[in-house]
Design a protein around this motif. Structure first.
Motif, PDB file in Angstrom:
ATOM      1  N   TYR A   1       0.797  -1.197   0.000  1.00  0.00           N
ATOM      2  CA  TYR A   1       0.000   0.000   0.000  1.00  0.00           C
ATOM      3  C   TYR A   1       0.847   1.271   0.000  1.00  0.00           C
ATOM      4  CZ  TYR A   1      -3.879  -3.042   1.227  1.00  0.00           C
ATOM      5  OH  TYR A   1      -4.833  -4.013   1.230  1.00  0.00           O
ATOM      6  N   PRO A  14      -6.831   0.290   3.225  1.00  0.00           N
ATOM      7  CA  PRO A  14      -7.519   0.316   4.518  1.00  0.00           C
ATOM      8  C   PRO A  14      -7.239   1.603   5.283  1.00  0.00           C
ATOM      9  CG  PRO A  14      -5.708  -1.283   4.538  1.00  0.00           C
ATOM     10  CD  PRO A  14      -5.758  -0.688   3.175  1.00  0.00           C
ATOM     11  N   THR A  15      -8.234   2.032   6.039  1.00  0.00           N
ATOM     12  CA  THR A  15      -8.114   3.198   6.902  1.00  0.00           C
ATOM     13  C   THR A  15      -8.019   2.719   8.344  1.00  0.00           C
ATOM     14  OG1 THR A  15      -9.480   4.488   5.386  1.00  0.00           O
ATOM     15  CG2 THR A  15      -9.266   5.316   7.628  1.00  0.00           C
ATOM     16  N   SER A  16      -7.066   3.240   9.102  1.00  0.00           N
ATOM     17  CA  SER A  16      -6.945   2.884  10.524  1.00  0.00           C
ATOM     18  C   SER A  16      -8.112   3.471  11.295  1.00  0.00           C
ATOM     19  CB  SER A  16      -5.647   3.430  11.101  1.00  0.00           C
ATOM     20  OG  SER A  16      -4.548   2.825  10.482  1.00  0.00           O
ATOM     21  N   TYR A  28      -8.212  -1.281  18.082  1.00  0.00           N
ATOM     22  CA  TYR A  28      -7.659  -0.724  16.854  1.00  0.00           C
ATOM     23  C   TYR A  28      -7.964  -1.679  15.709  1.00  0.00           C
ATOM     24  CZ  TYR A  28      -5.352   2.093  20.319  1.00  0.00           C
ATOM     25  OH  TYR A  28      -5.124   2.931  21.372  1.00  0.00           O
ATOM     26  N   TYR A  30      -9.044  -1.757  11.091  1.00  0.00           N
ATOM     27  CA  TYR A  30      -8.960  -1.217   9.741  1.00  0.00           C
ATOM     28  C   TYR A  30     -10.307  -1.349   9.059  1.00  0.00           C
ATOM     29  CZ  TYR A  30      -4.154  -1.741  11.005  1.00  0.00           C
ATOM     30  OH  TYR A  30      -2.966  -1.640  11.691  1.00  0.00           O
ATOM     31  N   THR A  32     -11.849  -1.025   5.266  1.00  0.00           N
ATOM     32  CA  THR A  32     -11.532  -0.930   3.843  1.00  0.00           C
ATOM     33  C   THR A  32     -12.842  -0.756   3.088  1.00  0.00           C
ATOM     34  OG1 THR A  32      -9.639  -2.399   4.172  1.00  0.00           O
ATOM     35  CG2 THR A  32     -10.385  -2.054   1.900  1.00  0.00           C
ATOM     36  N   ASP A  56      -4.614  -8.244  12.935  1.00  0.00           N
ATOM     37  CA  ASP A  56      -4.840  -7.710  11.600  1.00  0.00           C
ATOM     38  C   ASP A  56      -3.897  -6.540  11.398  1.00  0.00           C
ATOM     39  OD1 ASP A  56      -7.011  -9.320  10.573  1.00  0.00           O
ATOM     40  OD2 ASP A  56      -8.254  -8.388  12.106  1.00  0.00           O
ATOM     41  N   THR A  57      -3.475  -6.346  10.148  1.00  0.00           N
ATOM     42  CA  THR A  57      -2.605  -5.226   9.797  1.00  0.00           C
ATOM     43  C   THR A  57      -3.180  -4.537   8.568  1.00  0.00           C
ATOM     44  OG1 THR A  57      -1.193  -6.473   8.280  1.00  0.00           O
ATOM     45  CG2 THR A  57      -0.598  -6.526  10.627  1.00  0.00           C
ATOM     46  N   ASP A  58      -2.506  -3.484   8.151  1.00  0.00           N
ATOM     47  CA  ASP A  58      -2.950  -2.797   6.939  1.00  0.00           C
ATOM     48  C   ASP A  58      -2.218  -3.309   5.704  1.00  0.00           C
ATOM     49  OD1 ASP A  58      -0.470  -1.722   7.393  1.00  0.00           O
ATOM     50  OD2 ASP A  58      -1.095   0.356   7.223  1.00  0.00           O
TER      51      ASP A  58
END
Length: 169
Positions: A1, A14-16, A28, A30, A32, A56-58
């Motif tokens: 990304y 994805p947006t945090s 926290y 994400y 999308t 989960d991560t971005d």
């Protein structure tokens, strides 16, 4: 990304997000959204497996991208017990299968409903392994919140799991 033209390549970024659980714990995750606006107002809550020591991560996720490409918004939440938020956050998940961890997932749906521009009309829980368990349990615990469940390779018999774990000791 990291590429500036990633959306031009047809990839949804994805947006945090930060979500407050009902007991005040900060979660926290994400969100999308599809690149192209659609008349769909569907949200898939993609619940990670593990549940402990996983998060989960971005980073690129083929499930997320497939859903977003097909006009579906995807929410991923790092509920208590997830990796990367300190030992205390990790420890808060122990013994909370179907309880506070599940509340975190439900609270994330309620947060999305309150903050979304188009108010999601359909919500689906989706997950593999622990995510499959949490998907089904979420539909049992709060059926008014969920329209569908996609659960694969789930842990569905906790008594059998406990017996198996004891036999490995």
């Amino acid at each position: 990304y990291r590429s500036k033209d990633v959306e031009a390549q047809g990839i949804s970024v994805p947006t945090s997000v930060v979500i407050e659980a009902r007991d005040g714990l900060k979660l926290y995750g994400y969100l999308t959204s599809p690149l192209m606006s659609t008349d769909r107002s569907t949200l898939v809550v993609l619940i990670h497996g593990g549940p402990y020591g996983v998060r989960d991560t971005d980073e690129y996720d083929s499930d997320v991208q497939f859903l977003a490409h097909n006009g579906v918004s995807v929410l991923q939440v790092n509920f208590r017990g997830s990796l990367g938020y300190g030992r205390d956050f990790l420890n808060k998940g122990y013994g909370e299968w179907g309880k506070k961890m599940q509340n975190d997932i439900s609270d994330s749906v309620k947060w999305a409903q309150q903050t979304s521009k188009n108010k999601y009309k359909q919500v689906c829980f989706m997950g593999h392994s622990y995510g499959g368990y949490a998907s089904l349990w979420g539909a049992i615990q709060e059926p008014e919140l969920v329209n569908c469940v996609i659960a694969s390779m789930g842990v569905y018999d906790l008594t059998l799991l406990a017996k198996r774990d004891q036999s490995l000791e």
